[in-house]
Design a protein around this motif. Structure first.
Motif, PDB file in Angstrom:
ATOM      1  N   THR A   1     -27.613 -24.779  -2.215  1.00 32.86           N
ATOM      2  CA  THR A   1     -26.830 -25.945  -2.638  1.00 32.86           C
ATOM      3  C   THR A   1     -26.835 -27.020  -1.553  1.00 32.86           C
ATOM      4  N   ASP A   2     -26.500 -26.617  -0.334  1.00 36.00           N
ATOM      5  CA  ASP A   2     -26.443 -27.585   0.765  1.00 36.00           C
ATOM      6  C   ASP A   2     -26.585 -26.839   2.096  1.00 36.00           C
ATOM      7  N   ILE A   3     -27.448 -27.352   2.954  1.00 37.30           N
ATOM      8  CA  ILE A   3     -27.713 -26.648   4.213  1.00 37.30           C
ATOM      9  C   ILE A   3     -26.484 -26.696   5.131  1.00 37.30           C
ATOM     10  N   PRO A   4     -25.953 -25.532   5.480  1.00 38.39           N
ATOM     11  CA  PRO A   4     -24.742 -25.530   6.309  1.00 38.39           C
ATOM     12  C   PRO A   4     -25.030 -25.745   7.801  1.00 38.39           C
ATOM     13  N   LEU A   5     -23.972 -26.094   8.535  1.00 34.93           N
ATOM     14  CA  LEU A   5     -24.038 -26.082   9.995  1.00 34.93           C
ATOM     15  C   LEU A   5     -23.694 -24.672  10.459  1.00 34.93           C
ATOM     16  N   ALA A   6     -24.311 -24.229  11.544  1.00 31.43           N
ATOM     17  CA  ALA A   6     -23.970 -22.906  12.084  1.00 31.43           C
ATOM     18  C   ALA A   6     -23.774 -22.996  13.591  1.00 31.43           C
ATOM     19  N   PHE A   7     -22.522 -22.970  14.024  1.00 32.46           N
ATOM     20  CA  PHE A   7     -22.217 -22.913  15.454  1.00 32.46           C
ATOM     21  C   PHE A   7     -22.313 -21.469  15.905  1.00 32.46           C
ATOM     22  N   SER A   8     -23.071 -21.239  16.943  1.00 32.66           N
ATOM     23  CA  SER A   8     -23.265 -19.870  17.416  1.00 32.66           C
ATOM     24  C   SER A   8     -22.916 -19.729  18.894  1.00 32.66           C
ATOM     25  N   THR A   9     -22.263 -18.622  19.233  1.00 29.56           N
ATOM     26  CA  THR A   9     -22.129 -18.257  20.643  1.00 29.56           C
ATOM     27  C   THR A   9     -22.755 -16.886  20.887  1.00 29.56           C
ATOM     28  N   LEU A  10     -23.712 -16.529  20.034  1.00 33.87           N
ATOM     29  CA  LEU A  10     -24.420 -15.259  20.207  1.00 33.87           C
ATOM     30  C   LEU A  10     -25.236 -15.323  21.492  1.00 33.87           C
ATOM     31  N   ILE A  11     -25.037 -14.357  22.350  1.00 37.17           N
ATOM     32  CA  ILE A  11     -25.697 -14.418  23.652  1.00 37.17           C
ATOM     33  C   ILE A  11     -27.001 -13.601  23.640  1.00 37.17           C
ATOM     34  N   ASN A  12     -27.091 -12.612  22.763  1.00 33.00           N
ATOM     35  CA  ASN A  12     -28.286 -11.772  22.659  1.00 33.00           C
ATOM     36  C   ASN A  12     -29.342 -12.503  21.811  1.00 33.00           C
ATOM     37  N   VAL A  13     -30.523 -12.707  22.398  1.00 35.96           N
ATOM     38  CA  VAL A  13     -31.559 -13.522  21.761  1.00 35.96           C
ATOM     39  C   VAL A  13     -32.029 -12.923  20.430  1.00 35.96           C
ATOM     40  N   ASN A  14     -32.204 -11.605  20.398  1.00 33.16           N
ATOM     41  CA  ASN A  14     -32.692 -10.966  19.170  1.00 33.16           C
ATOM     42  C   ASN A  14     -31.720 -11.151  18.008  1.00 33.16           C
ATOM     43  N   ILE A  15     -30.433 -11.041  18.333  1.00 30.07           N
ATOM     44  CA  ILE A  15     -29.409 -11.231  17.297  1.00 30.07           C
ATOM     45  C   ILE A  15     -29.368 -12.699  16.868  1.00 30.07           C
ATOM     46  N   ALA A  16     -29.351 -13.585  17.860  1.00 32.18           N
ATOM     47  CA  ALA A  16     -29.272 -15.024  17.575  1.00 32.18           C
ATOM     48  C   ALA A  16     -30.444 -15.501  16.733  1.00 32.18           C
ATOM     49  N   ASN A  17     -31.640 -14.930  16.977  1.00 30.55           N
ATOM     50  CA  ASN A  17     -32.836 -15.398  16.271  1.00 30.55           C
ATOM     51  C   ASN A  17     -32.738 -15.269  14.748  1.00 30.55           C
ATOM     52  N   HIS A  18     -32.038 -14.244  14.279  1.00 25.82           N
ATOM     53  CA  HIS A  18     -31.877 -14.098  12.834  1.00 25.82           C
ATOM     54  C   HIS A  18     -31.161 -15.307  12.238  1.00 25.82           C
TER      55      HIS A  18
END
Lengths: 272, 272
Positions: free
Chosen positions: A64-81
């Motif tokens: 419907t509409d591309i959301p914003l995603a604020f992330s503070t994930l510090i682990n690169v593998n997790i953040a990449n998803h």
């Protein structure tokens, strides 16, 4: 009225996400003339499995509409998803961690959920202790332990002493007592006896009498206590008492708890 | 013990700087294995004159060691004075505001001190109202207004009900009551009558009995109340009551208030 655009915003964190979310609000505040934001919290995303679920949710909503995603994930593998999902990915930590790491020439520790997970550290214990102290010394209670107060707020009833005290305790671990100034004190034209030994810890909160009357009317409608004449008198008398005793005070009418807190930290030169 | 390096960190804001400072702590937390940070707060820097003073202070300190300077100054002219001083300048807002501005193709409003200055908005008033509600409904008081509670926390004495309630109220404007589970309830093997109509609002906080005994001993040393036998019994009975009534509960022993809060927001699906 202007029609605002809608936008979904994710807050994704490996810990509580509370810090990131509060901070992201400051960023989003710059766009509130144009957008109304719907928030989706995703705390404790500390495995790839959980991240994949969030990524799927994002991709679904993005149709419907591309959301914003604020992330503070510090682990690169997790953040990449999340990064690879269909969102405007906003990494709140990494750019700053990299910058400081480069400038100081030191490696970051890359620990997850750091900011609110350590209940054993001194800082956290101080906050809990300060909250208990502040509750016990609310509104002139337990005056025999004022020795241990770092700040004592004074002011007429309903001048925001309690919320300000609690905010200082909760956010900064500062032990704050608060003490009401009442018609008896004004009649005696003197500070309450309990406060006299602690003049250097006192700080006054004052307020516009019309606003005070409004606030008091919500509690006790049409009472003498809430009447504008009484509010005007109390505020005038309280400010007079503070002035003759050289107690600094602040009119809090248009100030938030955070603004009052910031001023107090400055005046009392507290750095914790 | 490892010798930590020292580093001075400025927090410079046109408002209170509280949000920025809290967030910056998460960033700095990644370097606490190597550095000990001394903080200098510079709130309400809303004129060039004030910014020049801060810049001079930075330059003076930089003679010994170049400080870090976290900034949320939104006005470019004001920010430039800091940027051009001898510091590692870290702009916390601008990169995100630019990114979102580009992606959404909309201009930011560039208002100073946004996040904590508006005391008239609904959100702020909700928070103050929630703090008052939560204080009035602490520890089983004023039970006749539980209808208005959004969440009712239950648990044995000293299981962090009060600080958790206050944090939810203060940070999210949620009206939280809390109600103690006492030996009388365990004897009756039933929830307090006052709570029975509100089962869907109830959430339990539980705690390791050894930690509970420690906390209670700080209050009432060597009391029956604080004894490990009594704590074990109370915790066991409280958890049993929660289980047979299908009330969700969380063991908070190693959890911070923020972690418990985050879990509660999730469970009660609260999005404000």
């Amino acid at each position: 009225m202007k029609q605002l655009n809608k936008k979904i915003v994710f807050f994704i964190s490996d810990g509580t996400g509370i810090t990131a979310e509060t901070f992201a609000h400051s960023v989003l505040a710059q766009f509130e003339d144009e957008y109304v934001f719907t928030q989706i919290r995703e705390p404790f995303i500390n495995t790839e499995e959980k991240a994949i679920k969030v990524a799927n949710k994002i991709n679904e909503l993005a149709k419907t509409d591309i959301p914003l995603a604020f992330s503070t994930l510090i682990n690169v593998n997790i953040a990449n998803h999340i990064k690879n999902s269909n969102c405007v990915f906003i990494d709140l930590l990494e750019p700053f961690v990299s910058l400081i790491s480069n400038k100081l020439n030191v490696k970051p520790s890359i620990k997850q959920g750091l900011s609110h997970s350590n209940t054993h550290n001194k800082n956290y214990q101080n906050r809990i202790e300060a909250i208990n102290f502040t509750l016990e010394h609310d509104d002139g209670q337990f005056i025999y332990a004022l020795d241990n107060a770092q700040i004592i707020l004074i002011g007429v009833s309903r001048s925001a002493k309690t919320p300000t005290s609690l905010y200082l305790a909760m956010q900064y671990g500062i032990k704050v007592a608060n003490y009401p100034l009442t018609p008896e004190d004004f009649k005696a034209c003197a500070l309450p006896n309990a406060l006299k030994p602690y003049k250097n810890k006192l700080f006054g909160l004052s307020i516009d009498p019309y606003r005070l009357s409004e606030i008091r009317n919500e509690r006790l409608p049409n009472s003498e206590y809430a009447s504008i004449i009484n509010c005007k008198n109390e505020v005038k008398n309280a400010e007079f008492l503070m002035k003759i005793n050289n107690i600094p005070f602040l009119n809090i009418t248009n100030k938030s708890i955070e603004e009052v807190t910031s001023t107090l930290l400055d005046i009392f030169d507290i750095h914790n």
